[in-house]
Design an enzyme around this catalytic site. Structure first.
Site, PDB file in Angstrom:
ATOM      1  N   TYR A 249       6.164 -11.047  10.602  1.00 17.84           N
ATOM      2  CA  TYR A 249       7.359 -10.201  10.656  1.00 17.84           C
ATOM      3  C   TYR A 249       8.102 -10.344  11.983  1.00 17.84           C
ATOM      4  CZ  TYR A 249       6.482  -7.448   6.411  1.00 17.84           C
ATOM      5  OH  TYR A 249       6.324  -7.037   5.116  1.00 17.84           O
TER       6      TYR A 249
ATOM      7  N   LYS B 169      -7.233 -15.087   5.893  1.00 17.81           N
ATOM      8  CA  LYS B 169      -7.177 -16.369   5.173  1.00 17.81           C
ATOM      9  C   LYS B 169      -7.779 -17.417   6.102  1.00 17.81           C
ATOM     10  CE  LYS B 169      -5.976 -18.967   1.686  1.00 17.81           C
ATOM     11  NZ  LYS B 169      -6.683 -18.918   0.396  1.00 17.81           N
TER      12      LYS B 169
ATOM     13  N   ASP C 223      -6.814 -13.793  -0.935  1.00 21.38           N
ATOM     14  CA  ASP C 223      -6.619 -14.034  -2.370  1.00 21.38           C
ATOM     15  C   ASP C 223      -7.719 -13.374  -3.180  1.00 21.38           C
ATOM     16  OD1 ASP C 223      -8.338 -15.863  -1.169  1.00 21.38           O
ATOM     17  OD2 ASP C 223      -7.705 -17.579  -2.367  1.00 21.38           O
TER      18      ASP C 223
ATOM     19  N   ASP D  19       1.134  -5.630   3.652  1.00 18.81           N
ATOM     20  CA  ASP D  19       2.324  -5.268   2.879  1.00 18.81           C
ATOM     21  C   ASP D  19       2.080  -5.545   1.399  1.00 18.81           C
ATOM     22  OD1 ASP D  19       5.071  -4.587   2.370  1.00 18.81           O
ATOM     23  OD2 ASP D  19       5.460  -6.733   2.157  1.00 18.81           O
TER      24      ASP D  19
ATOM     25  N   ASP E  70       1.021  -2.674  -1.970  1.00 22.23           N
ATOM     26  CA  ASP E  70       1.757  -2.468  -3.228  1.00 22.23           C
ATOM     27  C   ASP E  70       0.819  -2.593  -4.423  1.00 22.23           C
ATOM     28  OD1 ASP E  70       4.218  -2.149  -1.894  1.00 22.23           O
ATOM     29  OD2 ASP E  70       5.288  -3.318  -3.418  1.00 22.23           O
TER      30      ASP E  70
HETATM   31  C1  IPM Z   1       6.825  -1.569   3.445  1.00 18.84           C
HETATM   32  C2  IPM Z   1       8.124  -2.224   3.084  1.00 18.84           C
HETATM   33  C3  IPM Z   1       8.757  -2.822   4.333  1.00 18.84           C
HETATM   34  C4  IPM Z   1       7.795  -3.852   4.883  1.00 18.84           C
HETATM   35  C5  IPM Z   1      10.142  -3.409   4.103  1.00 18.84           C
HETATM   36  C6  IPM Z   1      11.117  -2.380   3.573  1.00 18.84           C
HETATM   37  C7  IPM Z   1      10.691  -4.054   5.354  1.00 18.84           C
HETATM   38  O1  IPM Z   1       7.931  -3.167   2.089  1.00 18.84           O
HETATM   39  O2  IPM Z   1       6.826  -0.697   4.334  1.00 18.84           O
HETATM   40  O3  IPM Z   1       5.809  -1.894   2.826  1.00 18.84           O
HETATM   41  O4  IPM Z   1       7.783  -4.999   4.425  1.00 18.84           O
HETATM   42  O5  IPM Z   1       7.038  -3.517   5.793  1.00 18.84           O
HETATM   43 MG    MG Z   2       5.959  -3.182   1.296  1.00 20.74          MG
END
Ligand code: IPM
Ligand code: MG
Length: 361
Positions: free
Chosen positions: A141, A191, A223, A247, A251
Protein backbone atom coordinates in the site's frame (compact mmCIF):
# COMPACT_ATOMS: atom_id res chain seq x y z
CA UNK A 1 -13.92 10.66 31.52
CA UNK A 2 -13.55 13.09 28.65
CA UNK A 3 -13.95 11.45 25.24
CA UNK A 4 -12.49 13.68 22.57
CA UNK A 5 -13.58 12.06 19.33
CA UNK A 6 -13.28 13.08 15.70
CA UNK A 7 -16.10 11.76 13.52
CA UNK A 8 -15.26 11.32 9.84
CA UNK A 9 -18.45 10.16 8.10
CA UNK A 10 -16.89 9.93 4.63
CA UNK A 11 -18.76 8.68 1.58
CA UNK A 12 -21.78 6.60 0.64
CA UNK A 13 -23.35 4.88 3.63
CA UNK A 14 -20.61 6.30 5.90
CA UNK A 15 -22.72 9.21 7.24
CA UNK A 16 -25.76 7.09 8.09
CA UNK A 17 -23.86 4.31 9.86
CA UNK A 18 -21.62 6.70 11.82
CA UNK A 19 -24.73 8.64 12.90
CA UNK A 20 -25.98 5.48 14.63
CA UNK A 21 -22.56 4.77 16.15
CA UNK A 22 -22.50 8.32 17.59
CA UNK A 23 -26.06 7.84 18.87
CA UNK A 24 -24.87 4.79 20.80
CA UNK A 25 -21.74 6.57 22.07
CA UNK A 26 -23.86 9.48 23.23
CA UNK A 27 -26.24 7.12 25.01
CA UNK A 28 -23.37 5.33 26.75
CA UNK A 29 -21.69 8.62 27.72
CA UNK A 30 -24.90 9.86 29.39
CA UNK A 31 -25.49 6.60 31.19
CA UNK A 32 -21.97 6.32 32.60
CA UNK A 33 -21.40 10.04 33.10
CA UNK A 34 -18.69 10.62 30.48
CA UNK A 35 -18.19 13.86 28.65
CA UNK A 36 -18.48 13.18 24.92
CA UNK A 37 -16.93 15.87 22.73
CA UNK A 38 -17.20 15.29 19.00
CA UNK A 39 -16.03 17.25 16.00
CA UNK A 40 -16.48 16.35 12.34
CA UNK A 41 -14.14 16.32 9.36
CA UNK A 42 -14.13 15.57 5.64
CA UNK A 43 -12.35 12.62 4.05
CA UNK A 44 -12.51 10.74 0.75
CA UNK A 45 -14.76 11.57 -2.19
CA UNK A 46 -16.83 14.09 -0.28
CA UNK A 47 -13.59 15.88 0.64
CA UNK A 48 -12.45 15.92 -2.99
CA UNK A 49 -15.78 17.48 -3.95
CA UNK A 50 -15.86 20.05 -1.16
CA UNK A 51 -12.20 20.79 -0.43
CA UNK A 52 -10.37 19.66 -3.57
CA UNK A 53 -8.37 16.89 -1.86
CA UNK A 54 -9.20 13.49 -0.33
CA UNK A 55 -7.30 14.31 2.87
CA UNK A 56 -7.63 18.02 3.74
CA UNK A 57 -5.08 19.57 6.13
CA UNK A 58 -7.88 20.45 8.51
CA UNK A 59 -8.82 16.77 8.78
CA UNK A 60 -5.20 15.88 9.47
CA UNK A 61 -4.96 18.46 12.25
CA UNK A 62 -8.27 17.50 13.85
CA UNK A 63 -7.33 13.81 13.76
CA UNK A 64 -3.98 14.50 15.42
CA UNK A 65 -5.74 16.53 18.11
CA UNK A 66 -8.41 13.93 18.86
CA UNK A 67 -7.98 10.97 21.22
CA UNK A 68 -9.71 8.72 18.71
CA UNK A 69 -11.28 8.92 15.27
CA UNK A 70 -14.47 7.20 14.15
CA UNK A 71 -14.67 6.73 10.41
CA UNK A 72 -17.58 5.70 8.18
CA UNK A 73 -16.35 4.65 4.74
CA UNK A 74 -14.63 6.15 1.72
CA UNK A 75 -15.04 5.63 -2.02
CA UNK A 76 -17.36 6.95 -4.72
CA UNK A 77 -18.02 5.46 -8.17
CA UNK A 78 -17.29 8.71 -10.03
CA UNK A 79 -13.61 8.29 -9.13
CA UNK A 80 -13.37 4.68 -10.33
CA UNK A 81 -11.14 5.43 -13.28
CA UNK A 82 -8.82 7.85 -11.51
CA UNK A 83 -5.20 6.94 -10.65
CA UNK A 84 -4.64 5.84 -7.01
CA UNK A 85 -3.16 9.23 -6.02
CA UNK A 86 -6.38 11.05 -6.91
CA UNK A 87 -8.91 8.64 -5.47
CA UNK A 88 -10.94 8.95 -2.26
CA UNK A 89 -9.09 5.93 -0.83
CA UNK A 90 -5.90 7.99 -0.82
CA UNK A 91 -7.48 10.03 1.97
CA UNK A 92 -8.00 6.96 4.11
CA UNK A 93 -4.45 5.75 3.56
CA UNK A 94 -3.16 9.23 4.43
CA UNK A 95 -5.16 9.25 7.65
CA UNK A 96 -3.90 5.81 8.68
CA UNK A 97 -0.31 6.83 7.99
CA UNK A 98 -0.66 10.19 9.76
CA UNK A 99 -1.99 8.54 12.89
CA UNK A 100 0.61 5.77 12.53
CA UNK A 101 -2.03 3.19 13.41
CA UNK A 102 0.02 0.20 12.37
CA UNK A 103 -2.12 -2.59 13.82
CA UNK A 104 -5.58 -3.10 12.39
CA UNK A 105 -7.62 -5.46 14.56
CA UNK A 106 -10.52 -7.12 12.77
CA UNK A 107 -12.50 -9.52 14.93
CA UNK A 108 -14.55 -12.11 13.04
CA UNK A 109 -17.22 -13.75 15.18
CA UNK A 110 -20.03 -15.98 13.96
CA UNK A 111 -22.91 -15.20 16.30
CA UNK A 112 -25.26 -18.15 16.83
CA UNK A 113 -28.26 -16.07 15.75
CA UNK A 114 -26.58 -15.26 12.43
CA UNK A 115 -25.41 -18.73 11.39
CA UNK A 116 -28.09 -18.91 8.71
CA UNK A 117 -26.96 -15.58 7.22
CA UNK A 118 -23.73 -17.22 6.05
CA UNK A 119 -23.80 -19.20 2.79
CA UNK A 120 -21.55 -21.78 4.50
CA UNK A 121 -22.97 -24.75 6.41
CA UNK A 122 -23.81 -24.03 10.06
CA UNK A 123 -21.46 -26.74 11.33
CA UNK A 124 -18.53 -25.11 9.56
CA UNK A 125 -19.18 -21.57 10.73
CA UNK A 126 -20.26 -22.38 14.28
CA UNK A 127 -17.65 -21.46 16.88
CA UNK A 128 -15.76 -19.01 14.68
CA UNK A 129 -14.11 -16.44 16.93
CA UNK A 130 -10.91 -15.03 15.50
CA UNK A 131 -9.03 -11.78 15.48
CA UNK A 132 -7.28 -10.77 12.29
CA UNK A 133 -4.33 -8.47 13.03
CA UNK A 134 -3.55 -6.72 9.77
CA UNK A 135 -0.41 -4.60 9.43
CA UNK A 136 -1.82 -1.29 8.21
CA UNK A 137 0.86 1.25 7.40
CA UNK A 138 3.37 -0.65 5.30
CA UNK A 139 3.70 -3.20 2.53
CA UNK A 140 2.37 -2.79 -0.99
CA UNK A 141 0.00 0.00 0.00
CA UNK A 142 2.83 2.40 0.78
CA UNK A 143 6.04 0.92 -0.66
CA UNK A 144 8.12 2.78 -3.22
CA UNK A 145 9.02 2.75 -6.05
CA UNK A 146 5.49 2.71 -7.40
CA UNK A 147 3.80 3.96 -10.53
CA UNK A 148 3.14 3.32 -14.21
CA UNK A 149 5.88 4.19 -16.69
CA UNK A 150 6.53 3.82 -20.38
CA UNK A 151 9.41 1.46 -21.17
CA UNK A 152 10.36 0.15 -24.61
CA UNK A 153 7.09 1.25 -26.12
CA UNK A 154 4.79 -0.31 -23.52
CA UNK A 155 3.60 0.51 -20.04
CA UNK A 156 5.23 -1.04 -16.99
CA UNK A 157 3.47 -0.89 -13.62
CA UNK A 158 5.40 -1.23 -10.36
CA UNK A 159 4.38 -1.58 -6.72
CA UNK A 160 6.78 -2.52 -3.96
CA UNK A 161 6.18 -4.67 -0.92
CA UNK A 162 8.52 -3.10 1.59
CA UNK A 163 8.78 -3.93 5.29
CA UNK A 164 11.38 -2.80 7.76
CA UNK A 165 12.24 -5.19 10.55
CA UNK A 166 10.93 -2.73 13.15
CA UNK A 167 7.57 -2.54 11.38
CA UNK A 168 7.16 -6.31 11.50
CA UNK A 169 8.27 -6.48 15.13
CA UNK A 170 5.83 -3.88 16.45
CA UNK A 171 2.78 -5.45 14.86
CA UNK A 172 3.91 -8.98 15.76
CA UNK A 173 4.41 -7.89 19.38
CA UNK A 174 0.86 -6.57 19.40
CA UNK A 175 -0.48 -9.85 17.94
CA UNK A 176 1.42 -12.02 20.44
CA UNK A 177 0.11 -9.84 23.29
CA UNK A 178 -3.46 -10.13 22.04
CA UNK A 179 -3.11 -13.90 21.68
CA UNK A 180 -1.99 -14.07 25.32
CA UNK A 181 -5.31 -12.49 26.32
CA UNK A 182 -7.33 -14.88 24.13
CA UNK A 183 -6.92 -18.60 23.38
CA UNK A 184 -3.13 -18.26 23.07
CA UNK A 185 -2.87 -19.32 19.45
CA UNK A 186 -1.17 -17.17 16.85
CA UNK A 187 -1.17 -17.95 13.14
CA UNK A 188 1.21 -15.85 11.08
CA UNK A 189 0.22 -15.71 7.42
CA UNK A 190 2.73 -15.08 4.64
CA UNK A 191 3.90 -16.21 1.21
CA UNK A 192 7.35 -17.34 2.33
CA UNK A 193 7.59 -19.94 -0.45
CA UNK A 194 7.87 -17.12 -3.00
CA UNK A 195 8.53 -13.71 -1.41
CA UNK A 196 11.72 -12.54 0.35
CA UNK A 197 9.51 -10.11 2.18
CA UNK A 198 7.56 -13.01 3.67
CA UNK A 199 10.72 -14.93 4.47
CA UNK A 200 11.91 -12.05 6.63
CA UNK A 201 8.45 -11.72 8.16
CA UNK A 202 8.39 -15.42 9.10
CA UNK A 203 11.92 -15.29 10.51
CA UNK A 204 11.17 -12.26 12.68
CA UNK A 205 7.93 -13.69 14.04
CA UNK A 206 9.61 -17.04 14.80
CA UNK A 207 12.50 -15.31 16.56
CA UNK A 208 10.07 -13.45 18.80
CA UNK A 209 8.14 -16.56 19.83
CA UNK A 210 10.39 -17.47 22.83
CA UNK A 211 9.39 -14.15 24.45
CA UNK A 212 5.81 -15.44 24.51
CA UNK A 213 6.21 -19.06 25.63
CA UNK A 214 2.52 -19.44 26.46
CA UNK A 215 1.49 -18.67 22.87
CA UNK A 216 1.37 -21.48 20.33
CA UNK A 217 2.67 -20.09 17.03
CA UNK A 218 2.18 -21.52 13.58
CA UNK A 219 2.82 -20.23 10.06
CA UNK A 220 0.40 -20.67 7.17
CA UNK A 221 0.85 -19.65 3.55
CA UNK A 222 -1.72 -17.09 2.49
CA UNK A 223 -3.28 -19.21 -0.26
CA UNK A 224 -3.71 -22.10 2.13
CA UNK A 225 -5.05 -19.72 4.76
CA UNK A 226 -7.74 -18.52 2.35
CA UNK A 227 -8.84 -22.14 2.01
CA UNK A 228 -8.61 -23.02 5.72
CA UNK A 229 -10.72 -19.99 6.61
CA UNK A 230 -13.60 -21.53 4.72
CA UNK A 231 -12.89 -25.18 5.58
CA UNK A 232 -12.32 -24.88 9.33
CA UNK A 233 -12.54 -21.29 10.56
CA UNK A 234 -12.86 -22.26 14.23
CA UNK A 235 -9.22 -23.46 14.29
CA UNK A 236 -8.05 -19.83 14.14
CA UNK A 237 -7.56 -17.56 17.15
CA UNK A 238 -5.27 -14.61 16.30
CA UNK A 239 -4.22 -14.29 12.66
CA UNK A 240 -1.28 -11.97 11.97
CA UNK A 241 -0.57 -10.81 8.45
CA UNK A 242 0.75 -8.02 6.26
CA UNK A 243 -1.37 -5.24 4.82
CA UNK A 244 -2.69 -6.60 1.50
CA UNK A 245 -3.10 -10.20 2.67
CA UNK A 246 -5.07 -8.88 5.65
CA UNK A 247 -7.26 -6.76 3.42
CA UNK A 248 -8.19 -9.79 1.33
CA UNK A 249 -8.57 -12.33 4.15
CA UNK A 250 -10.75 -10.04 6.24
CA UNK A 251 -13.32 -9.73 3.46
CA UNK A 252 -13.40 -13.51 3.40
CA UNK A 253 -14.08 -13.30 7.13
CA UNK A 254 -17.26 -11.39 6.31
CA UNK A 255 -18.71 -14.57 4.83
CA UNK A 256 -18.18 -16.28 8.19
CA UNK A 257 -19.79 -13.46 10.16
CA UNK A 258 -22.88 -13.52 7.95
CA UNK A 259 -22.48 -10.07 6.40
CA UNK A 260 -19.77 -7.54 5.75
CA UNK A 261 -22.08 -5.17 7.60
CA UNK A 262 -21.11 -7.00 10.79
CA UNK A 263 -17.34 -6.49 10.87
CA UNK A 264 -15.91 -3.71 13.04
CA UNK A 265 -12.26 -2.75 13.17
CA UNK A 266 -9.85 -0.97 15.44
CA UNK A 267 -6.55 0.46 14.25
CA UNK A 268 -4.15 1.10 17.06
CA UNK A 269 -1.05 3.22 17.17
CA UNK A 270 1.01 4.83 19.89
CA UNK A 271 0.00 5.84 23.36
CA UNK A 272 -0.50 9.60 23.74
CA UNK A 273 1.12 11.54 26.62
CA UNK A 274 -2.30 11.66 28.35
CA UNK A 275 -2.34 7.86 28.49
CA UNK A 276 -4.91 7.39 25.76
CA UNK A 277 -4.10 4.97 22.94
CA UNK A 278 -4.62 6.84 19.71
CA UNK A 279 -6.85 4.87 17.44
CA UNK A 280 -8.86 4.90 14.25
CA UNK A 281 -12.09 2.95 14.30
CA UNK A 282 -13.86 2.00 11.11
CA UNK A 283 -16.18 -0.67 9.77
CA UNK A 284 -14.50 -3.16 7.43
CA UNK A 285 -17.20 -2.58 4.80
CA UNK A 286 -16.96 -0.02 2.02
CA UNK A 287 -19.15 2.95 1.13
CA UNK A 288 -21.83 0.87 -0.71
CA UNK A 289 -22.96 3.79 -2.91
CA UNK A 290 -25.78 1.64 -4.35
CA UNK A 291 -27.70 1.75 -1.06
CA UNK A 292 -26.41 5.09 0.30
CA UNK A 293 -28.94 7.51 1.74
CA UNK A 294 -31.70 4.91 1.90
CA UNK A 295 -31.54 4.19 5.62
CA UNK A 296 -31.02 0.48 5.01
CA UNK A 297 -27.30 -0.05 5.62
CA UNK A 298 -26.36 -2.22 8.58
CA UNK A 299 -24.87 0.06 11.28
CA UNK A 300 -23.62 -2.79 13.49
CA UNK A 301 -20.06 -2.73 12.10
CA UNK A 302 -19.90 1.00 12.89
CA UNK A 303 -21.48 0.49 16.32
CA UNK A 304 -19.07 -2.37 17.01
CA UNK A 305 -16.20 -0.09 16.00
CA UNK A 306 -17.44 2.49 18.53
CA UNK A 307 -17.43 -0.23 21.20
CA UNK A 308 -13.86 -1.12 20.21
CA UNK A 309 -12.95 2.55 20.59
CA UNK A 310 -14.22 2.64 24.17
CA UNK A 311 -12.32 -0.52 24.95
CA UNK A 312 -8.95 0.07 23.23
CA UNK A 313 -8.58 3.86 23.27
CA UNK A 314 -10.22 4.68 26.58
CA UNK A 315 -10.02 1.43 28.57
CA UNK A 316 -13.79 1.56 29.22
CA UNK A 317 -14.35 -2.20 29.19
CA UNK A 318 -17.68 -2.18 30.98
CA UNK A 319 -19.19 0.31 28.56
CA UNK A 320 -17.78 -1.56 25.54
CA UNK A 321 -19.19 -4.83 26.83
CA UNK A 322 -22.59 -3.21 27.36
CA UNK A 323 -22.69 -2.22 23.69
CA UNK A 324 -21.60 -5.67 22.53
CA UNK A 325 -24.19 -7.39 24.69
CA UNK A 326 -26.87 -5.01 23.40
CA UNK A 327 -25.82 -5.78 19.83
CA UNK A 328 -26.29 -9.48 20.50
CA UNK A 329 -29.73 -8.84 21.96
CA UNK A 330 -30.70 -6.90 18.84
CA UNK A 331 -29.28 -9.63 16.60
CA UNK A 332 -31.43 -12.18 18.42
CA UNK A 333 -34.66 -10.19 18.85
CA UNK A 334 -34.44 -7.70 15.96
CA UNK A 335 -34.75 -5.31 14.31
CA UNK A 336 -31.94 -6.08 11.85
CA UNK A 337 -31.27 -4.77 8.35
CA UNK A 338 -31.96 -6.67 5.13
CA UNK A 339 -28.36 -7.94 4.66
CA UNK A 340 -28.90 -10.22 7.67
CA UNK A 341 -31.93 -11.80 5.99
CA UNK A 342 -34.43 -11.34 8.84
CA UNK A 343 -37.43 -13.68 8.92
CA UNK A 344 -39.86 -10.73 9.18
CA UNK A 345 -39.61 -7.18 7.82
CA UNK A 346 -36.15 -5.61 7.73
CA UNK A 347 -35.38 -2.73 10.10
CA UNK A 348 -33.81 0.56 9.02
CA UNK A 349 -30.33 1.77 9.89
CA UNK A 350 -31.88 4.11 12.43
CA UNK A 351 -34.13 1.38 13.91
CA UNK A 352 -31.06 -0.73 14.63
CA UNK A 353 -29.16 2.15 16.28
CA UNK A 354 -32.13 3.02 18.47
CA UNK A 355 -32.69 -0.64 19.36
CA UNK A 356 -29.07 -0.98 20.50
CA UNK A 357 -29.52 2.09 22.75
CA UNK A 358 -32.76 0.65 24.15
CA UNK A 359 -31.08 -2.70 24.82
CA UNK A 360 -28.27 -0.96 26.72
CA UNK A 361 -31.05 0.52 28.89
C1 IPM B 1 -10.39 -1.84 3.94
C2 IPM B 1 -10.64 -1.21 2.61
C3 IPM B 1 -9.54 -0.20 2.30
C4 IPM B 1 -8.23 -0.96 2.27
C5 IPM B 1 -9.77 0.59 1.02
C6 IPM B 1 -11.07 1.37 1.05
C7 IPM B 1 -8.61 1.52 0.72
O1 IPM B 1 -10.76 -2.18 1.63
O2 IPM B 1 -10.25 -1.10 4.93
O3 IPM B 1 -10.35 -3.07 4.01
O4 IPM B 1 -7.88 -1.55 1.24
O5 IPM B 1 -7.53 -0.96 3.28
MG1 MG C 1 -10.76 -4.16 2.38
Amino acid sequence: MRLNILVVPGDGIGPEVTREAVRVLDHVARKWGHELETSEALLGGVAIHQAGTAFPDETRELALAADATLLGAVGLPEFDNMPPGQRPEKGLLGLRKTLDVFANLRPVVAFESLLDSSPLKNEIVRGTDMLIVRELTGGLYFGTPRGIEGQDGERVAVNSMVYRESEVKRVARMAFGLAQKRRKKLTSVDKANVLENSQMWRQIVSDMAPEFPDVQLDHVLVDNCAMQLILSPSRFDVVLTENLFGDILSDEGAVLAGSIGMLPSASIGDQLPNGVWRGLYEPVHGSAPDIAGQNKANPLAAIGSAAAMLSYSFGLQQEARAIETAMQTVLRDGPVTADLKPKGAAGTTEDVGKAVCAAIG
